[in-house]
Design a protein around this motif. Sequence first.
Motif, PDB file in Angstrom:
ATOM      1  N   THR A  18       0.800  -1.148  -0.066  1.00  0.00           N
ATOM      2  CA  THR A  18      -0.009  -0.074   0.132  1.00  0.00           C
ATOM      3  C   THR A  18       0.715   1.258  -0.068  1.00  0.00           C
ATOM      4  O   THR A  18       1.611   1.469   0.853  1.00  0.00           O
ATOM      5  CB  THR A  18      -0.843   0.092   1.151  1.00  0.00           C
ATOM      6  N   SER A  21       1.002   7.247   1.015  1.00  0.00           N
ATOM      7  CA  SER A  21       0.049   8.398   0.883  1.00  0.00           C
ATOM      8  C   SER A  21      -1.500   7.942   1.338  1.00  0.00           C
ATOM      9  O   SER A  21      -2.238   8.656   1.580  1.00  0.00           O
ATOM     10  CB  SER A  21      -0.083   8.826  -0.808  1.00  0.00           C
ATOM     11  N   GLU A  22      -1.918   6.645   0.764  1.00  0.00           N
ATOM     12  CA  GLU A  22      -3.243   5.876   1.079  1.00  0.00           C
ATOM     13  C   GLU A  22      -3.104   5.686   2.480  1.00  0.00           C
ATOM     14  O   GLU A  22      -4.037   5.888   3.327  1.00  0.00           O
ATOM     15  CB  GLU A  22      -3.148   4.647   0.251  1.00  0.00           C
ATOM     16  N   ARG A  25      -4.038   8.722   4.367  1.00  0.00           N
ATOM     17  CA  ARG A  25      -5.350   9.314   4.119  1.00  0.00           C
ATOM     18  C   ARG A  25      -6.297   8.371   5.154  1.00  0.00           C
ATOM     19  O   ARG A  25      -7.126   8.625   5.786  1.00  0.00           O
ATOM     20  CB  ARG A  25      -5.493   8.930   2.712  1.00  0.00           C
ATOM     21  N   LYS A  64       3.657   8.387  -2.575  1.00  0.00           N
ATOM     22  CA  LYS A  64       2.834   7.814  -3.578  1.00  0.00           C
ATOM     23  C   LYS A  64       3.607   6.602  -4.040  1.00  0.00           C
ATOM     24  O   LYS A  64       3.258   5.767  -4.586  1.00  0.00           O
ATOM     25  CB  LYS A  64       2.472   8.656  -4.825  1.00  0.00           C
TER      26      LYS A  64
END
Length: 139
Positions: A18, A21-22, A25, A64
């Motif tokens: 993963t 950045s995710e 979030r 990212k």
Amino acid sequence: MEVSKAMHAKADWVSADTPVSEVARMMMVDDIGALPVGKNDRLIGMITDRDIALRIVAENRDPKRTTAEDVMSKGIVYCMTNETVEDAIHLMTQKQIRRLAVLDEHKRLAGMLSLGDISHAVGREMSGELLKTVSAHHA
């Protein structure tokens, strides 16, 4: 008291691949500071907001293109749902950590146990000692 009665039962985890950045979030949406990381159906580490700050932001890495596995704290310290909160406190004190993954009898993630969860479940003296120990400056 059993850990299952004190833990935060809703617990997500992220795959090792993963993007950070995710992960960030997810932390923002769920208002949490740590997520367990899994790979090949096993938990392999924990990624914290501190990992992101020190290993992504401070090193000017691209969140990212960097994965959870690249920056996570390796290994996973956990307790079981049927253990006592006192046992979990002892483990957290010994390892100087603020959060524990909680596994069920099938070794599946059942929840997370944090300092906040403990402070609501046990007396001030016990939660105060834990806070003092895990907050002590690391040598």
